[in-house]
Scaffold this motif. Structure first.
Motif, PDB file in Angstrom:
ATOM      1  N   ALA A  30     -18.598  -1.602   9.228  1.00 39.33           N
ATOM      2  CA  ALA A  30     -17.967  -0.657  10.141  1.00 39.33           C
ATOM      3  C   ALA A  30     -16.886  -1.347  10.950  1.00 39.33           C
ATOM      4  O   ALA A  30     -16.887  -2.562  11.124  1.00 39.33           O
ATOM      5  CB  ALA A  30     -19.021  -0.069  11.075  1.00 39.33           C
ATOM      6  N   ALA A  31     -15.943  -0.534  11.442  1.00 38.27           N
ATOM      7  CA  ALA A  31     -14.800  -1.090  12.171  1.00 38.27           C
ATOM      8  C   ALA A  31     -15.244  -1.923  13.366  1.00 38.27           C
ATOM      9  O   ALA A  31     -14.646  -2.960  13.666  1.00 38.27           O
ATOM     10  CB  ALA A  31     -13.883   0.053  12.634  1.00 38.27           C
ATOM     11  N   SER A  32     -16.293  -1.472  14.074  1.00 34.89           N
ATOM     12  CA  SER A  32     -16.754  -2.228  15.238  1.00 34.89           C
ATOM     13  C   SER A  32     -17.261  -3.602  14.830  1.00 34.89           C
ATOM     14  O   SER A  32     -17.049  -4.602  15.527  1.00 34.89           O
ATOM     15  CB  SER A  32     -17.854  -1.451  15.959  1.00 34.89           C
ATOM     16  OG  SER A  32     -18.955  -1.227  15.094  1.00 34.89           O
ATOM     17  N   ASP A 312      -6.097   5.302   5.912  1.00 33.77           N
ATOM     18  CA  ASP A 312      -6.638   6.330   5.030  1.00 33.77           C
ATOM     19  C   ASP A 312      -5.495   7.166   4.476  1.00 33.77           C
ATOM     20  O   ASP A 312      -4.520   7.467   5.178  1.00 33.77           O
ATOM     21  CB  ASP A 312      -7.616   7.230   5.776  1.00 33.77           C
ATOM     22  CG  ASP A 312      -8.304   8.206   4.831  1.00 33.77           C
ATOM     23  OD1 ASP A 312      -9.042   7.746   3.938  1.00 33.77           O
ATOM     24  OD2 ASP A 312      -8.071   9.421   4.969  1.00 33.77           O
ATOM     25  N   ARG A 367      -9.330  -2.208   0.330  1.00 30.72           N
ATOM     26  CA  ARG A 367      -9.571  -2.603   1.726  1.00 30.72           C
ATOM     27  C   ARG A 367     -10.677  -3.658   1.815  1.00 30.72           C
ATOM     28  O   ARG A 367     -10.547  -4.654   2.535  1.00 30.72           O
ATOM     29  CB  ARG A 367      -9.943  -1.372   2.557  1.00 30.72           C
ATOM     30  CG  ARG A 367     -10.111  -1.682   4.041  1.00 30.72           C
ATOM     31  CD  ARG A 367     -10.499  -0.447   4.826  1.00 30.72           C
ATOM     32  NE  ARG A 367      -9.482   0.584   4.761  1.00 30.72           N
ATOM     33  CZ  ARG A 367      -9.642   1.775   4.178  1.00 30.72           C
ATOM     34  NH1 ARG A 367     -10.799   2.083   3.599  1.00 30.72           N
ATOM     35  NH2 ARG A 367      -8.673   2.656   4.171  1.00 30.72           N
ATOM     36  N   GLN A 371     -10.332  -7.533   3.061  1.00 28.54           N
ATOM     37  CA  GLN A 371     -11.149  -8.036   4.166  1.00 28.54           C
ATOM     38  C   GLN A 371     -11.896  -9.305   3.770  1.00 28.54           C
ATOM     39  O   GLN A 371     -11.948 -10.274   4.539  1.00 28.54           O
ATOM     40  CB  GLN A 371     -12.135  -6.957   4.611  1.00 28.54           C
ATOM     41  CG  GLN A 371     -12.972  -7.379   5.798  1.00 28.54           C
ATOM     42  CD  GLN A 371     -13.938  -6.295   6.232  1.00 28.54           C
ATOM     43  OE1 GLN A 371     -13.694  -5.122   5.980  1.00 28.54           O
ATOM     44  NE2 GLN A 371     -15.023  -6.680   6.857  1.00 28.54           N
ATOM     45  N   TRP A 382      -7.296  -6.344  10.151  1.00 27.75           N
ATOM     46  CA  TRP A 382      -7.386  -5.131  10.953  1.00 27.75           C
ATOM     47  C   TRP A 382      -7.491  -3.926  10.032  1.00 27.75           C
ATOM     48  O   TRP A 382      -6.670  -3.765   9.111  1.00 27.75           O
ATOM     49  CB  TRP A 382      -6.169  -4.993  11.851  1.00 27.75           C
ATOM     50  CG  TRP A 382      -6.194  -3.766  12.726  1.00 27.75           C
ATOM     51  CD1 TRP A 382      -7.084  -3.482  13.713  1.00 27.75           C
ATOM     52  CD2 TRP A 382      -5.262  -2.677  12.687  1.00 27.75           C
ATOM     53  NE1 TRP A 382      -6.779  -2.274  14.295  1.00 27.75           N
ATOM     54  CE2 TRP A 382      -5.664  -1.762  13.686  1.00 27.75           C
ATOM     55  CE3 TRP A 382      -4.136  -2.388  11.913  1.00 27.75           C
ATOM     56  CZ2 TRP A 382      -4.972  -0.565  13.930  1.00 27.75           C
ATOM     57  CZ3 TRP A 382      -3.450  -1.212  12.157  1.00 27.75           C
ATOM     58  CH2 TRP A 382      -3.865  -0.319  13.146  1.00 27.75           C
ATOM     59  N   ASP A 383      -8.500  -3.105  10.250  1.00 25.99           N
ATOM     60  CA  ASP A 383      -8.734  -1.910   9.439  1.00 25.99           C
ATOM     61  C   ASP A 383      -7.956  -0.747  10.029  1.00 25.99           C
ATOM     62  O   ASP A 383      -8.399  -0.105  10.986  1.00 25.99           O
ATOM     63  CB  ASP A 383     -10.241  -1.607   9.400  1.00 25.99           C
ATOM     64  CG  ASP A 383     -10.566  -0.366   8.588  1.00 25.99           C
ATOM     65  OD1 ASP A 383      -9.647   0.177   7.933  1.00 25.99           O
ATOM     66  OD2 ASP A 383     -11.731   0.062   8.605  1.00 25.99           O
ATOM     67  N   SER A 386      -9.481   2.770  10.641  1.00 22.72           N
ATOM     68  CA  SER A 386     -10.377   3.007  11.776  1.00 22.72           C
ATOM     69  C   SER A 386      -9.689   3.827  12.869  1.00 22.72           C
ATOM     70  O   SER A 386     -10.346   4.534  13.630  1.00 22.72           O
ATOM     71  CB  SER A 386     -10.868   1.673  12.345  1.00 22.72           C
ATOM     72  OG  SER A 386      -9.785   0.921  12.894  1.00 22.72           O
ATOM     73  N   GLY A 390     -11.542   6.909   9.713  1.00 24.23           N
ATOM     74  CA  GLY A 390     -12.175   6.577   8.442  1.00 24.23           C
ATOM     75  C   GLY A 390     -11.814   7.542   7.336  1.00 24.23           C
ATOM     76  O   GLY A 390     -10.728   8.128   7.313  1.00 24.23           O
ATOM     77  N   SER A 418      -0.777   4.021  15.841  1.00 24.11           N
ATOM     78  CA  SER A 418      -1.339   2.921  15.044  1.00 24.11           C
ATOM     79  C   SER A 418      -0.868   1.566  15.565  1.00 24.11           C
ATOM     80  O   SER A 418      -1.666   0.635  15.720  1.00 24.11           O
ATOM     81  CB  SER A 418      -0.930   3.086  13.579  1.00 24.11           C
ATOM     82  OG  SER A 418      -1.374   4.315  13.049  1.00 24.11           O
ATOM     83  N   ARG A 421      -2.627   0.485  18.719  1.00 25.17           N
ATOM     84  CA  ARG A 421      -3.969  -0.045  18.487  1.00 25.17           C
ATOM     85  C   ARG A 421      -3.908  -1.462  17.922  1.00 25.17           C
ATOM     86  O   ARG A 421      -4.711  -2.329  18.305  1.00 25.17           O
ATOM     87  CB  ARG A 421      -4.731   0.881  17.546  1.00 25.17           C
ATOM     88  CG  ARG A 421      -5.157   2.199  18.174  1.00 25.17           C
ATOM     89  CD  ARG A 421      -6.351   2.022  19.106  1.00 25.17           C
ATOM     90  NE  ARG A 421      -7.542   1.644  18.361  1.00 25.17           N
ATOM     91  CZ  ARG A 421      -8.347   2.503  17.744  1.00 25.17           C
ATOM     92  NH1 ARG A 421      -8.082   3.819  17.806  1.00 25.17           N
ATOM     93  NH2 ARG A 421      -9.403   2.092  17.088  1.00 25.17           N
TER      94      ARG A 421
END
Length: 433
Positions: A30-32, A312, A367, A371, A382-383, A386, A390, A418, A421
């Protein structure tokens, strides 16, 4: 070309591009979890440079972004440039591809155009296998008199660089600043020898290149800088490009330009176009991507590297025949496990169960591979997806007016959000004021 020449000229061992990415690979965290896993050291060199800039020990911090159409439009990189310069000072627009290299080229902070019979060579086109592209990935050339490239800078500039290629049949071009001729450049020399002409302008507003017509003039890139201490972000984007575009560049030219630019941060932003490929043709994408990271690390070991995973993007297969309002009403649904496992085959057989907006299977594969390669190389990842929420996030952004109807490209507001962020993530842990 880049991978082959690097192996020979830089003694880079390389990574064998063989095997196949398994569709059964585990999903990315997950992004977190990704954010928590980012090593602080991955951006340490970049943040140290920013602190040295703030403290007055250096005059400029350079950032280089290379990517696909999300970078080519300059909305994403342009907003990131603005944020960096608002905080750390405006060092100028930096390096750009020469002239007007592709339709809809609208770079931030400058206006550019070209007039006449210029021919544009792009490294994203395989018709030019022997052309030693530099880091801009473009060459724009002319053989006629009076062809011009024109640049006007919003905030002015105090110096400029023009990179060009010499040739035995090279001609002359004039450099005009604010309409006044300041330099005549002779491009005769060894075939495809990359050269640079630098000029000091002291507060100019416009720059022009004008051909004499006595031979071939081939421009590789141009750049403008301000005397003010600050950040420069040079962005090189290519519509439809994949990470393999780097193979079309000449390693010696790229290595030389990287040394001259000395970026504190290199941003790689590819993956959307690869993600729309059928999974079976991706091959061992992780090894491919890892090899590009290794090339950049070999060329510029002092720089931080940031990988921006693909945002996405959603597909509605053309064979479904849905257009306009019908397409808008199709909605977005994540693929089932069976659809993901057999995605390429189902597309090939025009399976009607795919007739809704959905995130192609390859996006997640690409992706995750990026990663893992980033983690193994110790670089920042960096995703981007997110930010959108998603899977099916692109369709959600279309509904919010942040993404275009193709469910791939964003409007300026989406790219801006974007970039904000990403900027926050790049600044995470930065201790300067």
């Amino acid at each position: 070309m880049l991978l082959r020449v690097l192996a020979a000229s830089l003694a880079l061992g390389g990574i064998l591009l063989a095997g196949c990415i398994s569709q059964g690979q585990s999903a990315p965290p997950a992004a977190s979890q990704v954010a928590q896993a980012q090593p602080v050291m991955a951006l340490a060199a970049f943040q140290r440079s920013l602190e040295a800039l703030r403290a007055g020990r250096i005059e400029r911090v350079s950032v280089l972004q290379i990517g696909d159409s999300h970078t080519a439009g300059d909305h994403f990189s342009g907003r990131l440039r603005e944020l960096l310069q608002e905080r750390f000072g405006n060092g100028g627009r930096g390096m750009m591809p020469p002239g007007y290299p592709f339709p809809y080229w609208r770079p931030y902070q400058v206006e550019v155009n070209q007039k006449g019979s210029w021919q544009v060579l792009s490294s994203n086109n395989t018709n030019y296998p022997q052309v030693p592209f530099g880091i801009s990935g473009f060459i724009t050339q002319s053989r006629r008199a009076g062809d011009t490239m024109n640049l006007a800078a919003d905030s002015g500039f105090d110096s400029a660089d023009i990179d060009f290629f010499r040739s035995p049949a090279g001609g002359h071009f004039s450099i005009l600043v604010d309409g006044r001729p300041v330099e005549e450049v002779d491009t005769r020399g060894h075939p495809w020898e990359l050269a640079r002409k630098s000029i000091v302008t002291n507060g100019a507003g416009s720059l022009q290149i004008r051909t004499r017509g006595d031979g071939t003039v081939a421009i590789a890139d141009w750049a403008v800088y301000r005397r003010e201490r600050g950040v420069v972000l040079s962005s090189m984007g290519f519509s439809g490009a994949q990470i393999g575009i780097m193979d079309h560049w000449d390693a010696n030219n790229v290595a030389r330009q990287l040394r001259e630019m000395s970026p504190a941060l290199i941003i790689l932003a590819f993956g959307t176009n690869e993600g729309f490929d059928p999974p079976a043709v991706l091959g061992d994408y992780e090894a491919v991507f890892a090899s590009r990271l290794a090339q950049l690390r070999q060329m510029m070991p002092s720089a931080s590297i940031a990988v921006v995973g693909p945002p996405d993007a959603n597909r509605l297969p053309s064979y479904c025949g849905l257009r306009g309002p019908q397409a808008d009403k199709a909605g977005c649904q994540p693929l089932t496990a069976n659809q993901s496992a057999n995605y390429g085959e189902m597309l090939a057989h025009r399976d009607r169960s795919l007739c809704h907006w959905h995130t192609p299977t390859g996006i997640a594969i690409v992706r995750a591979a990026q990663q893992r390669a980033s983690r193994a190389a110790g670089v920042f990842f960096w995703d981007w997806a997110s930010v959108q929420g998603g899977e099916c996030g692109a369709s959600s952004w279309v509904a919010q007016g942040l993404q275009r109807g193709d469910h791939v490209h964003m409007y300026e507001a989406g790219y801006g959000q974007s970039a904000e962020r990403l900027f926050a993530e790049l600044m995470r842990g930065y201790r300067g004021r």
